[in-house]
Every structure is written in C-alpha cells, then in structure tokens.
Design a protein around this motif. Structure first.
Motif, short mmCIF file in Angstrom:
data_model
loop_
_atom_site.label_atom_id
_atom_site.label_comp_id
_atom_site.label_asym_id
_atom_site.label_seq_id
_atom_site.Cartn_x
_atom_site.Cartn_y
_atom_site.Cartn_z
N TYR A 1 0.88 -1.16 0.00
CA TYR A 1 0.00 0.00 0.00
C TYR A 1 0.92 1.22 0.00
O TYR A 1 1.86 1.29 0.80
CB TYR A 1 -0.87 0.06 1.25
N PHE B 1 1.41 5.59 -0.19
CA PHE B 1 0.75 6.84 0.16
C PHE B 1 1.68 8.01 -0.12
O PHE B 1 2.91 7.90 -0.04
CB PHE B 1 0.40 6.87 1.66
N TYR C 1 1.88 12.02 1.42
CA TYR C 1 1.38 13.04 2.34
C TYR C 1 2.15 14.32 2.08
O TYR C 1 3.31 14.30 1.65
CB TYR C 1 1.61 12.62 3.79
N LEU D 1 0.55 16.93 8.75
CA LEU D 1 0.59 16.21 7.48
C LEU D 1 -0.82 16.03 6.94
O LEU D 1 -1.76 15.74 7.68
CB LEU D 1 1.20 14.82 7.67
N PHE E 1 -3.11 14.06 3.89
CA PHE E 1 -3.16 12.98 2.92
C PHE E 1 -3.37 13.54 1.52
O PHE E 1 -4.20 14.43 1.31
CB PHE E 1 -4.31 12.04 3.29
N LYS F 1 -3.42 7.68 -2.44
CA LYS F 1 -2.95 6.34 -2.06
C LYS F 1 -3.14 5.37 -3.22
O LYS F 1 -4.03 5.55 -4.06
CB LYS F 1 -3.69 5.84 -0.84
N SER G 1 3.14 0.56 3.28
CA SER G 1 2.74 -0.45 4.25
C SER G 1 2.49 -1.74 3.49
O SER G 1 1.88 -1.71 2.42
CB SER G 1 1.49 -0.02 5.00
N THR H 1 -1.50 -6.31 6.45
CA THR H 1 -1.04 -6.03 7.81
C THR H 1 -1.78 -4.82 8.36
O THR H 1 -2.19 -3.94 7.62
CB THR H 1 0.47 -5.73 7.86
N SER I 1 -1.92 -1.32 9.84
CA SER I 1 -1.07 -0.27 9.29
C SER I 1 0.05 0.17 10.20
O SER I 1 -0.19 0.53 11.33
CB SER I 1 -1.92 0.95 8.95
N GLY J 1 -6.09 -0.73 9.12
CA GLY J 1 -5.63 0.66 9.04
C GLY J 1 -4.98 1.03 7.73
O GLY J 1 -5.06 2.16 7.30
N ALA J 2 -4.36 0.07 7.10
CA ALA J 2 -3.62 0.42 5.90
C ALA J 2 -4.53 0.82 4.76
O ALA J 2 -4.09 1.45 3.82
CB ALA J 2 -2.73 -0.73 5.47
N SER K 1 -7.12 2.73 5.06
CA SER K 1 -7.72 4.02 5.34
C SER K 1 -6.65 5.04 5.66
O SER K 1 -5.79 4.78 6.49
CB SER K 1 -8.67 3.89 6.54
N GLU K 2 -6.73 6.18 5.00
CA GLU K 2 -5.68 7.16 5.22
C GLU K 2 -5.68 7.65 6.66
O GLU K 2 -6.71 7.69 7.32
CB GLU K 2 -5.82 8.35 4.25
N GLN K 3 -4.51 8.02 7.10
CA GLN K 3 -4.35 8.53 8.45
C GLN K 3 -4.45 10.04 8.43
O GLN K 3 -3.92 10.71 7.54
CB GLN K 3 -2.99 8.09 9.02
N PHE L 1 -3.53 13.38 10.49
CA PHE L 1 -2.51 13.75 11.47
C PHE L 1 -2.89 15.01 12.24
O PHE L 1 -3.51 15.94 11.70
CB PHE L 1 -1.17 14.00 10.76
#
Lengths: 114, 116
Positions: free
Chosen positions: A32, A34, A36, A44, A46, A49, A94, A98, A100, B100-101, B103-105, B107
């Motif tokens: 995966y 991303f 940012y 940060l 997003f 992705k 990532s 798994t 994240s 979680g991976a 879905s964007e995080q 911050f």
C-alpha cells in the motif's frame, strides 16, 4: 522490513512547469503506497494512495502518482506546478494484509518559484 | 468537523523530567498512531492502537516510552526520564477501519518537545 527512499532532499520547479517527486520502496509482497504533504506550521495531509487496480492514482490538488511494480516506484507528479504547492512531501509504504504501520521516507522539499 | 488535536503544541523540559503528551483523535476513528519526527528526518513509527486489541508497541525506542488509550478516544504518550535525544516533534494520527492500511491517516499538528 519495508523501507522507502526519497532520493531528492529538494526539488525546484518554476510555476507552470510539470513536477515530479521521486519515491522508491522495498516491501515484502504487494504494497500500500501513500503520499502526504506537510505545509509550514501545519500537520501532514493525505494526498493520495495506491491500494490496487489502476497504476495511475489521482489525488488532491491536481496531484497524481504512478505505481510501477517493476521499478518499485511511486513517483508523485503534477502537470503544472503552483507556488502554493511549495511544501514538504512524504512517501509512505505499508505491506498489504497487515495492520497499518506506515514506513515514511525522509521527505522531499518542493520549492516552486515564479 | 474537528480534526486530530494534540497538546501541548510546544514543551520544553529539563533532562531527566517526565513528560506527557496528549492526543484527541477524530471522533469515530478506531485506530490511533504515534510517530516521532526528528529534525530533517522522516516519521518514525512508535505505537499503534486499534479498538480493544492489544497495542502494537514495536516502535517504542526504549522502556522510558509508554502510551495509553482510553477506549476509542484520548491517548497519552509518556516519556520518563527524558534525554536530549528525545527532542523531536511527536505526531499523532487516527484513521477509520479495522484494517488501518486501507484508510488514510489524519494527522494532528504535533507536539514539539525540546529537552534541555
């Protein structure tokens, strides 16, 4: 263990020109990926992705990124840069399957000038 | 809606003191993450909370570091006996979804910790 490399500490572009911010990754299995962005004095945000499917991913503010599995790259691009795009850009990876635990690159500072 | 908030925004402490950093995630986000960002470096994963599961503490650099989360809300990161190398910006993020991976995080603005 996964890793991300952003080979350029800084990229300088004139406004109106296309920009590319490079990212390569190393991960077991399918990744995966991303992007940012960190604007001055802000958290940060997003941008976009890649999970699966089309290798060209479109994101916020006109940015896009192309997933290239053979080159293990996920370069960020924009056809026409704006001064307001000046910021710090982070690539992250990532492994699939798994929970994240993103691994981030060291960041690339983009400077767009008039 | 409200984003991720962190407090304090800045903290200066003397070497050897304990500090506590707070993170308020976005309401409804089940996953919460702590990262450390040293000057000129990328983000370093510290710890990950997902719902009621045991947290993933694999990124904590030493036993001086600990974190707690109450349910799916506030989290605190505690650093005991601070050292100068602990000086960094500590970032908190939250995300939706149990995986979680995908879905964007999101911050928070971070807490800048300076150990003198």
């Amino acid at each position: 263990a996964q890793s991300v490399a952003q080979p350029e500490d800084q990229v300088n572009v004139a406004e109106g020109n296309p920009l590319t911010v490079k990212c390569t990754y190393s991960v077991s299995g399918n990744p995966y990926l991303f992007w940012y962005v960190q604007y001055p004095n802000r958290g940060l945000q997003f941008l976009l992705k890649y999970i699966t499917g089309d290798n060209l991913v479109k994101g916020s503010y006109g940015f896009e990124a192309e997933f290239n599995k053979s080159q293990t790259s996920f370069h960020l691009k924009k056809p026409s840069a704006l001064v307001s795009d000046s910021a710090l850009y982070f690539c992250a990876v990532s492994p699939t399957g798994t929970a994240s635990k993103l691994t981030f690159g060291t960041g690339t500072r983009l400077q767009v000038t008039l | 809606g409200a984003g991720v908030s962190q407090s304090p925004s800045n903290k200066v402490t003397e070497k050897g003191k304990d500090v506590e950093l707070r993170c308020d995630p976005i309401s409804g986000h089940t996953a919460l993450y702590w990262y450390r960002q040293r000057l000129g470096q990328g983000l370093e994963f510290l710890i990950y909370f997902q719902g009621n599961s045991a947290p993933d503490k694999s990124g904590l650099p030493s036993d001086r570091f600990s974190a707690e989360r109450t349910g799916e809300s506030v989290s605190t990161l505690t650093i005991q006996r601070t050292q100068q190398e602990d000086s960094a910006v500590y970032l908190c993020a939250s995300s939706l979804a149990s995986i979680g991976a995908l879905s964007e995080q999101y911050f928070g603005p971070g807490t800048r910790l300076t150990v003198t």
